[in-house]
Scaffold this motif. Structure first.
Motif, PDB file in Angstrom:
ATOM      1  N   VAL A 190      12.883  21.796  30.437  1.00  0.00           N
ATOM      2  CA  VAL A 190      12.478  20.949  29.324  1.00  0.00           C
ATOM      3  C   VAL A 190      12.112  21.798  28.115  1.00  0.00           C
ATOM      4  CG1 VAL A 190      10.129  20.831  30.230  1.00  0.00           C
ATOM      5  CG2 VAL A 190      10.895  19.098  28.648  1.00  0.00           C
ATOM      6  N   HIS A 191      12.620  21.394  26.951  1.00  0.00           N
ATOM      7  CA  HIS A 191      12.411  22.191  25.749  1.00  0.00           C
ATOM      8  C   HIS A 191      10.956  22.142  25.302  1.00  0.00           C
ATOM      9  CE1 HIS A 191      12.807  23.222  21.384  1.00  0.00           C
ATOM     10  NE2 HIS A 191      13.494  24.196  21.949  1.00  0.00           N
ATOM     11  N   LYS A 212      -3.045   7.545  32.166  1.00  0.00           N
ATOM     12  CA  LYS A 212      -1.750   7.503  32.847  1.00  0.00           C
ATOM     13  C   LYS A 212      -1.203   8.911  33.059  1.00  0.00           C
ATOM     14  CE  LYS A 212      -0.688   3.115  30.542  1.00  0.00           C
ATOM     15  NZ  LYS A 212       0.215   2.442  29.568  1.00  0.00           N
ATOM     16  N   THR A 213      -0.268   9.009  33.997  1.00  0.00           N
ATOM     17  CA  THR A 213       0.382  10.283  34.305  1.00  0.00           C
ATOM     18  C   THR A 213       1.874  10.166  34.006  1.00  0.00           C
ATOM     19  OG1 THR A 213      -1.209  10.776  36.055  1.00  0.00           O
ATOM     20  CG2 THR A 213       0.873  11.980  36.118  1.00  0.00           C
ATOM     21  N   TYR A 214       2.410  11.188  33.363  1.00  0.00           N
ATOM     22  CA  TYR A 214       3.818  11.195  32.967  1.00  0.00           C
ATOM     23  C   TYR A 214       4.513  12.448  33.500  1.00  0.00           C
ATOM     24  CZ  TYR A 214       2.178   7.671  29.658  1.00  0.00           C
ATOM     25  OH  TYR A 214       1.604   6.551  29.108  1.00  0.00           O
ATOM     26  N   GLU A 215       5.758  12.282  33.936  1.00  0.00           N
ATOM     27  CA  GLU A 215       6.582  13.418  34.349  1.00  0.00           C
ATOM     28  C   GLU A 215       7.607  13.697  33.249  1.00  0.00           C
ATOM     29  OE1 GLU A 215       6.757  13.510  39.192  1.00  0.00           O
ATOM     30  OE2 GLU A 215       8.221  12.246  38.158  1.00  0.00           O
ATOM     31  N   LEU A 216       7.665  14.948  32.813  1.00  0.00           N
ATOM     32  CA  LEU A 216       8.532  15.326  31.707  1.00  0.00           C
ATOM     33  C   LEU A 216       9.622  16.271  32.194  1.00  0.00           C
ATOM     34  CD1 LEU A 216       5.800  15.966  28.981  1.00  0.00           C
ATOM     35  CD2 LEU A 216       6.943  13.813  29.571  1.00  0.00           C
ATOM     36  N   GLY A 217      10.836  15.767  32.248  1.00  0.00           N
ATOM     37  CA  GLY A 217      11.972  16.579  32.677  1.00  0.00           C
ATOM     38  C   GLY A 217      13.077  16.522  31.653  1.00  0.00           C
ATOM     39  N   GLY A 218      13.893  17.559  31.613  1.00  0.00           N
ATOM     40  CA  GLY A 218      15.014  17.610  30.687  1.00  0.00           C
ATOM     41  C   GLY A 218      16.112  16.634  31.062  1.00  0.00           C
ATOM     42  N   PRO A 219      17.160  16.540  30.228  1.00  0.00           N
ATOM     43  CA  PRO A 219      18.202  15.539  30.429  1.00  0.00           C
ATOM     44  C   PRO A 219      19.228  15.884  31.505  1.00  0.00           C
ATOM     45  CG  PRO A 219      18.698  16.830  28.486  1.00  0.00           C
ATOM     46  CD  PRO A 219      17.353  17.290  28.969  1.00  0.00           C
ATOM     47  N   LEU A 268       9.992  27.482  43.290  1.00  0.00           N
ATOM     48  CA  LEU A 268      11.396  27.544  42.884  1.00  0.00           C
ATOM     49  C   LEU A 268      12.290  26.942  43.952  1.00  0.00           C
ATOM     50  CD1 LEU A 268      13.628  28.562  40.959  1.00  0.00           C
ATOM     51  CD2 LEU A 268      13.584  30.730  42.204  1.00  0.00           C
ATOM     52  N   LYS A 269      12.016  27.264  45.189  1.00  0.00           N
ATOM     53  CA  LYS A 269      12.814  26.741  46.296  1.00  0.00           C
ATOM     54  C   LYS A 269      12.719  25.216  46.359  1.00  0.00           C
ATOM     55  CE  LYS A 269      15.244  26.490  50.015  1.00  0.00           C
ATOM     56  NZ  LYS A 269      16.723  26.564  49.855  1.00  0.00           N
ATOM     57  N   GLN A 270      11.536  24.680  46.068  1.00  0.00           N
ATOM     58  CA  GLN A 270      11.354  23.227  46.089  1.00  0.00           C
ATOM     59  C   GLN A 270      12.092  22.542  44.949  1.00  0.00           C
ATOM     60  OE1 GLN A 270       7.112  22.755  45.933  1.00  0.00           O
ATOM     61  NE2 GLN A 270       6.823  23.095  48.116  1.00  0.00           N
ATOM     62  N   GLY A 271      12.344  23.274  43.877  1.00  0.00           N
ATOM     63  CA  GLY A 271      12.959  22.687  42.701  1.00  0.00           C
ATOM     64  C   GLY A 271      11.908  22.043  41.816  1.00  0.00           C
ATOM     65  N   SER A 272      12.327  21.590  40.634  1.00  0.00           N
ATOM     66  CA  SER A 272      11.404  20.970  39.686  1.00  0.00           C
ATOM     67  C   SER A 272      12.140  19.875  38.925  1.00  0.00           C
ATOM     68  CB  SER A 272      10.850  22.019  38.720  1.00  0.00           C
ATOM     69  OG  SER A 272       9.900  21.450  37.849  1.00  0.00           O
ATOM     70  N   THR A 273      12.182  18.694  39.540  1.00  0.00           N
ATOM     71  CA  THR A 273      12.842  17.545  38.932  1.00  0.00           C
ATOM     72  C   THR A 273      11.905  16.343  38.985  1.00  0.00           C
ATOM     73  OG1 THR A 273      13.869  16.893  41.038  1.00  0.00           O
ATOM     74  CG2 THR A 273      15.129  18.372  39.605  1.00  0.00           C
ATOM     75  N   VAL A 274      12.099  15.409  38.062  1.00  0.00           N
ATOM     76  CA  VAL A 274      11.231  14.235  38.021  1.00  0.00           C
ATOM     77  C   VAL A 274      11.494  13.357  39.240  1.00  0.00           C
ATOM     78  CG1 VAL A 274      11.118  14.266  35.508  1.00  0.00           C
ATOM     79  CG2 VAL A 274      12.858  12.884  36.636  1.00  0.00           C
ATOM     80  N   SER A 275      10.447  12.708  39.704  1.00  0.00           N
ATOM     81  CA  SER A 275      10.562  11.867  40.903  1.00  0.00           C
ATOM     82  C   SER A 275      11.173  10.507  40.598  1.00  0.00           C
ATOM     83  CB  SER A 275       9.176  11.656  41.513  1.00  0.00           C
ATOM     84  OG  SER A 275       8.347  10.904  40.626  1.00  0.00           O
ATOM     85  N   GLY A 276      11.034  10.067  39.350  1.00  0.00           N
ATOM     86  CA  GLY A 276      11.490   8.729  38.991  1.00  0.00           C
ATOM     87  C   GLY A 276      10.444   7.659  39.234  1.00  0.00           C
ATOM     88  N   ASP A 277       9.323   8.061  39.823  1.00  0.00           N
ATOM     89  CA  ASP A 277       8.251   7.110  40.124  1.00  0.00           C
ATOM     90  C   ASP A 277       7.257   6.968  38.981  1.00  0.00           C
ATOM     91  OD1 ASP A 277       9.336   6.763  42.676  1.00  0.00           O
ATOM     92  OD2 ASP A 277       8.159   8.436  43.496  1.00  0.00           O
ATOM     93  N   PRO A 279       6.501   7.284  34.535  1.00  0.00           N
ATOM     94  CA  PRO A 279       7.168   7.276  33.224  1.00  0.00           C
ATOM     95  C   PRO A 279       7.364   8.690  32.705  1.00  0.00           C
ATOM     96  CG  PRO A 279       4.867   6.611  33.017  1.00  0.00           C
ATOM     97  CD  PRO A 279       5.162   6.677  34.487  1.00  0.00           C
ATOM     98  N   GLY A 280       8.286   8.830  31.766  1.00  0.00           N
ATOM     99  CA  GLY A 280       8.594  10.153  31.231  1.00  0.00           C
ATOM    100  C   GLY A 280       8.728  10.154  29.726  1.00  0.00           C
ATOM    101  N   PHE A 281       9.664  10.948  29.218  1.00  0.00           N
ATOM    102  CA  PHE A 281       9.831  11.109  27.781  1.00  0.00           C
ATOM    103  C   PHE A 281      10.121   9.794  27.061  1.00  0.00           C
ATOM    104  CE2 PHE A 281      10.765  15.768  28.402  1.00  0.00           C
ATOM    105  CZ  PHE A 281       9.789  16.220  27.527  1.00  0.00           C
ATOM    106  N   LYS A 282      10.827   8.892  27.738  1.00  0.00           N
ATOM    107  CA  LYS A 282      11.200   7.624  27.110  1.00  0.00           C
ATOM    108  C   LYS A 282       9.975   6.867  26.612  1.00  0.00           C
ATOM    109  CE  LYS A 282      13.998   3.459  27.879  1.00  0.00           C
ATOM    110  NZ  LYS A 282      14.831   2.721  28.862  1.00  0.00           N
ATOM    111  N   ALA A 283       8.878   6.980  27.355  1.00  0.00           N
ATOM    112  CA  ALA A 283       7.645   6.287  26.956  1.00  0.00           C
ATOM    113  C   ALA A 283       7.117   6.794  25.625  1.00  0.00           C
ATOM    114  CB  ALA A 283       6.578   6.461  28.041  1.00  0.00           C
ATOM    115  N   PHE A 284       7.447   8.041  25.281  1.00  0.00           N
ATOM    116  CA  PHE A 284       6.988   8.643  24.026  1.00  0.00           C
ATOM    117  C   PHE A 284       8.027   8.507  22.908  1.00  0.00           C
ATOM    118  CE2 PHE A 284       4.758  10.819  27.443  1.00  0.00           C
ATOM    119  CZ  PHE A 284       3.444  10.791  27.001  1.00  0.00           C
TER     120      PHE A 284
END
Length: 318
Positions: A190-191, A212-219, A268-277, A279-284
Motif C-alpha cells: 500500500v502506497h 472502528k477498525t479498517y484494513e488498508l491494502g493495495g489494489p 512474511l510467510k503468512q502474507g499481508s492481505t486484507v481479510s475482506g471482513d 472496511p478499507g480504503f473505499k470507506a475513506f
C-alpha cells in the motif's frame, strides 16, 4: 480534500512522526492547516518538514513512549492524537502494546477529540509472532482507554524512501542470483501517501470513523517472487531468483545479524492481505495506487547508468 479542514488550527500530536510513514502523515496534516507536534525519540529526523510548515505550525518534542510523564507532556493541549509507533526491536509488548494504552489514556484525560491508532494487518493476540501480539494488545488498550479511537491496519507500506523496496532493490543491483524467502507469500503493498491520507481523514471526522477498525491494502496481490521480478525489470537487469524452502529461510532468519528476524520471516510467510471482513480504503473515498505507477521511476537510480541509461540506450539505436 476540502478547502477548509476541521483540522485547521487544531493541535495534533503525532507519536512516531519522525519516521518514514510519520513524515508523510505530517505532510497530509500540515496541508490541512493543522498545527503539529512531532513526538519521537529523535525528532530531529523530521526537521526536513520545516519548509512545509507556516510560522508556528510545527513543533518538535523528544519523547520516550515508555515513560508516562513524557507521553503526557507531549499530549498536553492536543486536540487530536495519532500513534504511529512501530518496531521489530526491543520489548515489543511494551513499545507497541502498553505504550499505546498509555498514549490513549493521556489523550482521553486531556480531552482530545480524536485519536488514530495505526496497527497492522495480522494483529492477533494468538499470533506466533510477538510483533502481531503487541499490535493486538495496543489495539485493545487503545479501545479500552479511548473507545472513539480509529484503528487502521495497513499492509506493508511502500514509498520511494521506504526500507522494504529499497532493501530488495539494493540486493538485486548487486547480486546476479538471489534467494527469495516466502516466494508464494501474497502481499497487498500500500502506497504511503494513501495510508497517510486515511490517517488525516480519520482525524478530521471522528464521528464517522471513530470506534472502528479498517484494513488498508493495495489494489493488487503480489507474491514475493513477483515483487522481486518487477524490481529487477524496473532496473533493466536480468537476475535469477531462487525460491527458498521454508525450513532453510526460517533457519537463516533465526541467525543473529541477518537483515530479517524470525518475527519478520513468520509474518512474511503468512502474507499481508486484507481479510475482506473489515472496511478499507473505499470507506475513506481513496482509490489506492498500484506499485507499477511508481516503480519504474523509483528504480532509475539503481540502473547501471542511473538516469543516463535511457539516453545511452537511445544513442545506441541511432
Amino acid at each position: 480534500m476540502p478547502s477548509s479542514s476541521p483540522l485547521s488550527g487544531k493541535l495534533v500530536t503525532v507519536f512516531g512522526g519522525s519516521g518514514f510513514f510519520g513524515t508523510h502523515v505530517a505532510q497530509a496534516l500540515l496541508s490541512r492547516g493543522a498545527r503539529l507536534r512531532i513526538a519521537a525519540r529523535h525528532p530531529e529526523a523530521a526537521f526536513s518538514l520545516k519548509p512545509l510548515a507556516n510560522l508556528g505550525q510545527l513543533q518538535f518534542a523528544r519523547c520516550n513512549v515508555l515513560d508516562e510523564r513524557s507521553v503526557r507532556a507531549c499530549v498536553q493541549g492536543a486536540d487530536v492524537v495519532v500513534n504511529l509507533v512501530g518496531s521489530f526491536e526491543g520489548n515489543l509488548m511494551k513499545l507497541m502494546g502498553e505504550a499505546a494504552g498509555t498514549i490513549a489514556r493521556a489523550a482521553a484525560d486531556e480531552g482530545a477529540g480524536a485519536m488514530v491508532q495505526v496497527s497492522a494487518i495480522g494483529a492477533d493476540p494468538d499470533s506466533p509472532t510477538q510483533y502481531a501480539q503487541a499490535k493486538a494488545l495496543g489495539e485493545k488498550l487503545v479501545s479500552d482507554a479511548f473507545p472513539g479511537a480509529t484503528i487502521l491496519r495497513p499492509s506493508i507500506i511502500f514509498g520511494e524512501d521506504d526500507n522494504f523496496l529499497n532493501m530488495f532493490a539494493g540486493l538485486i543491483r548487486m547480486m546476479p542470483a538471489l534467494p527469495v524467502f516466502g516466494p508464494e507469500s501474497e502481499l497487498q503493498l500500500v502506497h504511503v501517501d494513501d495510508c497517510a491520507e486515511a490517517v488525516a481523514i480519520a482525524a478530521e471526522n471522528p464521528a464517522k470513523f471513530g470506534g472502528k477498525t479498517y484494513e488498508l491494502g493495495g489494489p493488487e496481490k503480489l507474491t514475493m517472487m513477483e515483487i522481486n521480478e518487477r524490481i529487477a525489470a524496473a532496473q533493466r537487469r536480468r537476475r535469477s531468483f531462487i525460491p527458498m524452502p521454508d525450513a532453510l529461510s526460517g533457519a537463516f532468519a533465526a541467525l543473529p545479524g541477518t537483515p530479517m528476524g524470525t518475527d519478520q520471516w513468520t509474518l512474511l510467510k503468512q502474507g499481508s492481505t486484507v481479510s475482506g471482513d473489515l472496511p478499507g480504503f473505499k470507506a475513506f473515498g481513496i482509490e489506492p495506487a498500484p506499485l507499477g505507477l511508481y516503480l519504474d521511476r523509483w528504480m532509475t537510480r539503481y540502473r547501471k547508468h542511473g538516469r543516463f541509461s535511457e539516453k545511452l540506450a537511445s544513442a545506441g539505436k541511432s
